[in-house]
Design a protein around this motif. Structure first.
Motif, short mmCIF file in Angstrom:
data_model
loop_
_atom_site.label_atom_id
_atom_site.label_comp_id
_atom_site.label_asym_id
_atom_site.label_seq_id
_atom_site.Cartn_x
_atom_site.Cartn_y
_atom_site.Cartn_z
N TYR A 39 10.07 -23.43 23.44
CA TYR A 39 9.37 -22.73 23.69
C TYR A 39 9.49 -22.56 22.13
O TYR A 39 8.99 -21.68 22.22
CB TYR A 39 10.50 -21.39 24.52
N ALA A 40 10.22 -22.68 21.78
CA ALA A 40 10.99 -21.96 20.10
C ALA A 40 9.37 -22.50 19.56
O ALA A 40 9.01 -22.16 18.71
CB ALA A 40 12.04 -22.29 19.42
N VAL A 41 9.75 -24.45 20.13
CA VAL A 41 8.79 -25.18 18.77
C VAL A 41 6.87 -24.77 19.31
O VAL A 41 6.07 -24.63 18.65
CB VAL A 41 8.56 -26.67 19.48
N ILE A 42 7.13 -24.76 20.97
CA ILE A 42 5.47 -24.00 20.74
C ILE A 42 4.89 -22.88 20.13
O ILE A 42 4.02 -22.48 19.33
CB ILE A 42 5.15 -23.09 22.51
N VAL A 84 21.31 -25.91 19.99
CA VAL A 84 21.48 -24.78 18.95
C VAL A 84 21.27 -24.79 17.91
O VAL A 84 20.01 -23.55 17.88
CB VAL A 84 22.90 -24.32 19.63
N VAL A 85 21.22 -25.71 17.13
CA VAL A 85 21.00 -26.07 16.02
C VAL A 85 19.19 -25.72 15.47
O VAL A 85 18.85 -24.78 14.66
CB VAL A 85 21.74 -27.21 15.04
N TRP A 86 18.75 -27.06 16.54
CA TRP A 86 17.25 -27.34 16.23
C TRP A 86 16.34 -25.89 16.82
O TRP A 86 15.64 -25.76 15.58
CB TRP A 86 17.27 -28.39 17.06
N ILE A 87 16.94 -25.00 17.60
CA ILE A 87 16.42 -23.62 17.57
C ILE A 87 16.58 -23.22 16.90
O ILE A 87 15.62 -22.09 16.39
CB ILE A 87 17.27 -23.27 19.29
N GLY A 88 17.60 -22.16 15.77
CA GLY A 88 17.59 -21.94 14.95
C GLY A 88 16.32 -22.25 13.70
O GLY A 88 16.09 -21.41 13.26
N GLN A 89 16.82 -23.50 13.72
CA GLN A 89 15.71 -24.17 12.79
C GLN A 89 14.21 -23.91 13.50
O GLN A 89 13.27 -23.36 12.50
CB GLN A 89 15.90 -25.73 12.26
N SER A 111 6.60 -15.29 18.86
CA SER A 111 7.52 -13.75 18.83
C SER A 111 8.98 -14.02 19.30
O SER A 111 9.96 -12.67 19.30
CB SER A 111 7.16 -12.61 19.28
N PHE A 112 9.53 -15.33 19.68
CA PHE A 112 10.79 -15.23 20.53
C PHE A 112 11.30 -15.12 19.78
O PHE A 112 11.75 -15.34 18.27
CB PHE A 112 10.85 -16.98 20.96
N GLU A 113 12.79 -14.58 19.78
CA GLU A 113 14.01 -14.35 19.20
C GLU A 113 14.70 -14.84 20.24
O GLU A 113 15.41 -14.38 21.20
CB GLU A 113 14.36 -12.94 18.84
N ALA A 119 25.51 -18.67 26.02
CA ALA A 119 25.19 -17.98 27.42
C ALA A 119 23.75 -17.70 26.89
O ALA A 119 23.47 -17.34 28.54
CB ALA A 119 26.43 -17.30 27.48
N GLY A 120 23.70 -16.57 26.18
CA GLY A 120 22.52 -15.40 25.87
C GLY A 120 20.54 -16.42 25.91
O GLY A 120 19.92 -16.19 27.01
N LEU A 121 20.77 -17.67 25.55
CA LEU A 121 20.25 -18.79 25.58
C LEU A 121 19.46 -19.61 27.49
O LEU A 121 18.89 -19.25 27.48
CB LEU A 121 20.17 -19.99 24.72
N GLU A 122 21.15 -19.55 27.93
CA GLU A 122 20.49 -20.20 28.78
C GLU A 122 19.96 -18.34 29.78
O GLU A 122 18.90 -18.78 30.44
CB GLU A 122 21.80 -20.55 29.54
#
Length: 546
Positions: A39-42, A84-89, A111-113, A119-122
């Motif tokens: 989702y973050a990469v999209i 987790v690291v990659w999502i942040g990057q 606009s994803f935060e 747990a929140g990412l899940e």
């Protein structure tokens, strides 16, 4: 979190989706994090596409989009910390690029935060993952997911190519555009179908770049006999697909009394001149990726996993296995990339020296590899004459992925029963159902031709195109039938490429993708005559050959 949803691979539970744990070995947490990285990469792709319209291009973003998608491909990475690291990057790169290019707020993933903890990412994955949501149009969902899964395959090939210095800004631009298009709610079924086929076109370019990278760096493969046994001495086993990792390991292990063996899709690397010149690059051990649970514990040396195909380590494998590149498993030592793409494989070499290795030589026969396009087209005149004389009546491309799910013995039976006046071309790990069969030859041309890895699908396409040109006909008019097996998303990308090229009559198995809705399947059947393999190889051979 004890629930998940994943239906991206052929072995998905009950043919509909894994909901408790992945058949690949991933747990619900990893599944959720993979969905959120996607989702973050999209979202990053959306902004990169918009930035390009303003003339702003960021090479780091281009590379990250491909690496991020590749990391979510089946059997690549199972380490939650890395996701987790990659999502942040991904989010940080997106924000920096949006600011640099002056791209205003965009909807959806752009606009994803991300949540502050796992747990929140899940929890976020329940909203933005791949599970069906109430009110979704099943056909639109099917086509969008087909596009995303296909792009994961494209990203794998593009990442491989980039490692070898082969990049194309236009390829990255098309990947970003396709990612952005998956979020365009105005697209109807026809436009979404065209989008999926566009992925096939994009993938053709990615495979072309990878082919140029491999052949430019290591030479064109040549027919080579590969021992299936072993030599007495210390040993390292290399699995996956990455030729550059193998090359660096061979250079670093030279003169240390260690023999290097291939496993799985690394088998075809023995045909590359720049790799085979190393005298300690000896032979092939084992079969396909899904058998590593039995084969790896029996290997008496160190093991290096490159690219996809890793499974949960069993027996003592966890004490001697290493990962590199995008591959990861919790607790398994990882060989990171250093400056200039160089890697220090010292820990792998040290482990091999500490382990017993093989006690004695063993002769288990050999197999032939190296029949990529240059080798095959180098004898094209003989092949053409054999076809004209009737010595060769039909070609079969029996290719694709292997797997543990029942039904894949069909491919063994199919190849064994092909008539003596036919030739079988094969590539990817599906070949391990029959790679050691002696089918004989036709006028000196082997009846079983190993074209290479799944990464070498471009070679098979070029062989077909060249033969069509020689006979002044279309590929669909050749005496050529494609009988394919699939497992993961690189296979999806290749299938989309074949459809983009207008190839018809493909037989696909062992089962059809769970993410293809009945209506989408009907479109593919009506337009491309795609058909599932039958329960009987005899039945399909009779239908093909009449």
């Amino acid at each position: 979190m004890d629930q998940m949803f994943c239906y991206q691979c052929e072995q998905t539970a009950k043919g509909s989706g894994c909901t408790v744990g992945g058949v690949c070995g991933k747990n619900p947490q990893v599944a959720a994090l993979q969905d959120m990285l996607t989702y973050a990469v999209i979202g990053l792709g959306q902004v990169a596409h918009a930035a390009r319209q303003k003339g702003v291009i960021d090479p780091e973003v281009d590379r990250f989009v491909c690496a991020g998608l590749f990391a979510t491909l089946t059997n690549v990475d199972f380490d939650p910390d890395r996701f987790v690291v990659w999502i942040g990057q991904a989010v940080a790169l997106r924000k920096a690029l949006a600011q640099k290019a002056g791209v205003g707020p965009l909807p959806g993933p752009a606009s994803f935060e991300p949540a502050a903890d796992v747990a929140g990412l899940e929890a976020q994955s329940k909203i933005w993952g791949f599970a069906p949501l109430e009110g979704q149009d099943p056909d639109a969902r099917s086509l969008i997911h087909l596009t995303i899964f296909g792009l994961r395959g494209v990203a794998a090939y593009a990442d491989h190519a980039a490692i070898l210095g082969q990049e194309d800004p236009e390829l990255y631009a098309q990947i970003h555009a396709a990612l952005a298009a998956t979020q365009d709610t105005t697209l109807g079924a026809a436009e979404l179908t065209a989008l999926a086929l566009k992925v096939g076109e994009i993938n053709l370019r990615a495979m072309e770049l990878l082919d140029a990278g491999n052949t430019g760096r290591f030479g064109h493969p040549v027919p080579t006999s590969v021992p299936l046994g072993h030599k007495a001495g210390k040993a390292i086993l290399v699995s996956g697909h990455d030729l550059e990792d193998l090359a660096q390991l061979l250079e670093q292990s030279a003169g240390k009394g260690i023999f290097v063996y291939t496993h799985g899709e690394m088998l075809p690397t023995h045909g590359y001149p720049e790799l085979k010149k190393h005298p300690h690059f000896y032979g092939h051990y084992g079969t396909a990726w899904q058998n590593q649970g039995k084969e790896f514990p029996e290997f008496p040396g160190a093991i290096l996993m490159t690219t996809n195909c890793i499974q949960r380590p069993k027996g003592d494998t966890g004490e001697k296995i290493f990962t590199t590149g995008l591959v990861g498993w919790p607790g398994v030592p990882h060989i990171a990339e250093g400056p200039g793409g160089k890697k220090d494989f010292g820990p792998v070499i040290e482990k091999a020296l500490a382990l017993p290795g093989f006690a004695a030589d063993e002769d288990k026969g050999s197999v032939m590899v190296g029949f990529a396009r240059n080798a095959v087209l180098g004898v094209a005149d003989k092949i053409i004459e054999a076809v004209k004389s009737g010595a060769i009546k039909h070609f079969f491309l029996v290719a694709g992925c292997d797997g543990a799910k029942p039904g894949r013995n069909y491919y063994t039976e199919f190849v064994e029963k092909t008539p003596a006046d036919t030739v079988v071309l094969t590539l990817a790990c599906g070949k391990f159902r029959f790679f050691d069969k002696n089918l004989g030859d036709i006028g000196g041309i082997p009846r079983l031709l190993d074209v290479g890895q799944c990464n070498d699908a471009y070679s098979a396409i070029q062989i077909a195109v060249a033969l069509a040109g020689a006979f002044n006909c279309g590929v669909n008019d050749l005496p050529l039938s494609m009988v394919l097996s699939w497992y993961e998303q690189k296979a999806c990308a290749i299938l989309l490429t074949l459809l983009h090229l207008g190839i018809k009559g493909i037989r696909l198995g062992p089962s059809l993708p769970a993410f293809i809705s009945p209506n989408v399947l009907k479109v593919l059947v009506d337009n491309f005559d795609i058909k599932p393999i039958s329960a009987s190889a005899d039945e399909d051979l009779k239908a093909i050959l009449g």
